[in-house]
Design an enzyme around this catalytic site. Structure first.
Site, PDB file in Angstrom:
ATOM      1  N   CYS A 124       0.790  -1.230   0.000  1.00  0.00           N
ATOM      2  CA  CYS A 124       0.000   0.000   0.000  1.00  0.00           C
ATOM      3  C   CYS A 124       0.819   1.276   0.000  1.00  0.00           C
ATOM      4  CB  CYS A 124      -0.922   0.069   1.213  1.00  0.00           C
ATOM      5  SG  CYS A 124      -1.582  -1.481   1.787  1.00  0.00           S
ATOM      6  N   HIS A 128      -3.007   7.183   4.401  1.00  0.00           N
ATOM      7  CA  HIS A 128      -1.722   6.458   4.354  1.00  0.00           C
ATOM      8  C   HIS A 128      -0.586   7.267   3.720  1.00  0.00           C
ATOM      9  CE1 HIS A 128       0.211   2.201   4.094  1.00  0.00           C
ATOM     10  NE2 HIS A 128       0.593   2.893   5.154  1.00  0.00           N
TER      11      HIS A 128
END
Ligand SMILES: *[C@@H]1O[C@H](CO)[C@@H](O)[C@H](O)[C@H]1NC(C)=O
Length: 363
Positions: free
Chosen positions: A69, A124
């Site tokens: 990710c 993120h």
């Protein structure tokens, strides 16, 4: 023509060069979704909306991302390669440290081009200080969580152990504890669409926490897999995917009801291959999975849907090579904005390739 009339025409045409109105852009990321985990690649999975959108859009068959990710998310946000951002392709970088503050996020040029910009779900890209957060980096609003993943019911983060669901600067965790993440994010996405002034272009980055571990899902989504998937983890994972599919159906319906769908581009992508460890993803026939550099780790499911795709490209399976950094220049250019306002990009504008203007990408 008098000046009042030409001014009005300018307003109607949307911008000074008389192009059509810039499209609404709905950018959907499903976390850790594997190649073999959508209905159109694996009929055991029930994802009718994803299948329909992909089937009427352009499926990207040679589309590459990072193996996990963090690099993918930051590349997506900047159009720059992970290594230019200080993240090793296969390593862990900043969290809570941040995408360097002198990098430009995709929301900034879009906002400059007149868009309302919203992120729902996973960020993120860093959170050690307020100016790292998306609503201080080009997004008008942020509803979601800052880290890599959350428990889908308590929304606690497995890195910082906080119940960290937030709306801009406010912790809103208490209100949502016990509610399922995919439904929360779908509802928030719907609310944004419903409240949106259709005359303004919308950029909605809808970044689900599913189907990232932990494997959790409301039981109602499990029933459809009782006789087809016997492994309990795999069944839960499939049900999580079906729940995301329903969320996308709801979002699409909201766009339709607001008469926005016909002027929307929907992008669907995973951020890396399906996770084979501590999860139940599957990337068959691709080898490997998340955290590996095999195709199963870095070649992602992805497609583009929308009436703005020229007719001849709808329903095609596109074998052109594409990278996650390409969305930045592709979408900003499509929006009538300027992607080259910040540092040198790694990605390139792929709209001609996606829409088959070169005439050689059809299978
Ligand atoms: C989709 O909308 C229906 C009807 O409002 C709702 O019951 C369902 O929970 C929604 N699904 C998701 C995943 O948000």
């Amino acid at each position: 023509m008098n000046t009042v009339v030409s001014f009005l025409l300018l307003l109607v045409s949307g911008n000074a060069v008389g192009q059509e109105k810039p499209p609404h852009i709905i950018f959907i990321v499903v976390d850790d979704l594997g190649w073999n985990d959508v209905g159109y690649n694996n009929p055991v999975f029930k994802t009718p909306t994803i299948d329909r959108l992909a089937g009427n859009g352009v499926k990207l068959l040679n589309y590459y991302v990072a193996s996990h990710c963090l690099p993918s998310r930051n590349m997506l946000m900047t159009g720059r390669h992970a290594i230019q951002l200080g993240i090793p392709q296969d390593g862990f970088g900043y969290h809570p440290r941040s995408l360097p503050l002198d990098e430009t996020t995709i929301a900034e040029p879009l906002k400059h081009a007149g868009y309302s910009t919203h992120i729902v779900g996973k960020w993120h890209c860093g959170y050690y200080a307020d100016n790292c957060l998306p609503h201080n980096r080009g997004f008008d609003t942020f509803f979601g969580f800052v880290g890599a993943g959350i428990d889908h019911y308590t929304h606690s983060d497995h890195f910082n152990h906080m119940h960290n669901l937030r709306k801009n600067d406010d912790c809103i965790a208490k209100k949502y504890i016990g509610k399922y993440s995919t439904t929360i994010f779908a509802n928030e996405g719907k609310d944004i669409i419903n409240a949106h002034d259709q005359n303004k272009p919308l950029f909605l980055y809808l970044s689900f926490s599913a189907v990232h571990a932990p494997l959790e899902v409301p039981s109602s989504y499990l029933k459809q897999y009782e006789s087809t998937i016997h492994d309990e983890d795999r069944r839960t994972y499939a049900a999580m995917t079906s729940c995301v599919d329903e969320a996308i159906a709801n979002i699409t319906e909201a766009l339709e009801e607001k008469n926005m769908l016909k002027n929307s581009i929907i992008v669907f992508t995973s951020d890396n291959g399906g996770a084979l460890v501590n999860s139940a993803g599957n990337n068959w026939p691709l080898r490997g999975g998340k955290h590996t550099s095999w195709e199963g780790g870095v070649r992602a499911v992805g497609f583009v849907y929308g009436d703005l795709l020229p007719r001849h490209s709808r329903g095609t399976e596109n074998t052109g090579l594409m990278h996650i950094t390409d969305w930045f220049p592709t979408l900003i250019t499509l929006a009538g904005g300027n992607p080259h306002v910040g540092k040198k990009l790694y990605g390139v504008d792929q709209w001609n390739m996606i829409t088959d203007k070169m005439g050689k990408w059809k299978l």
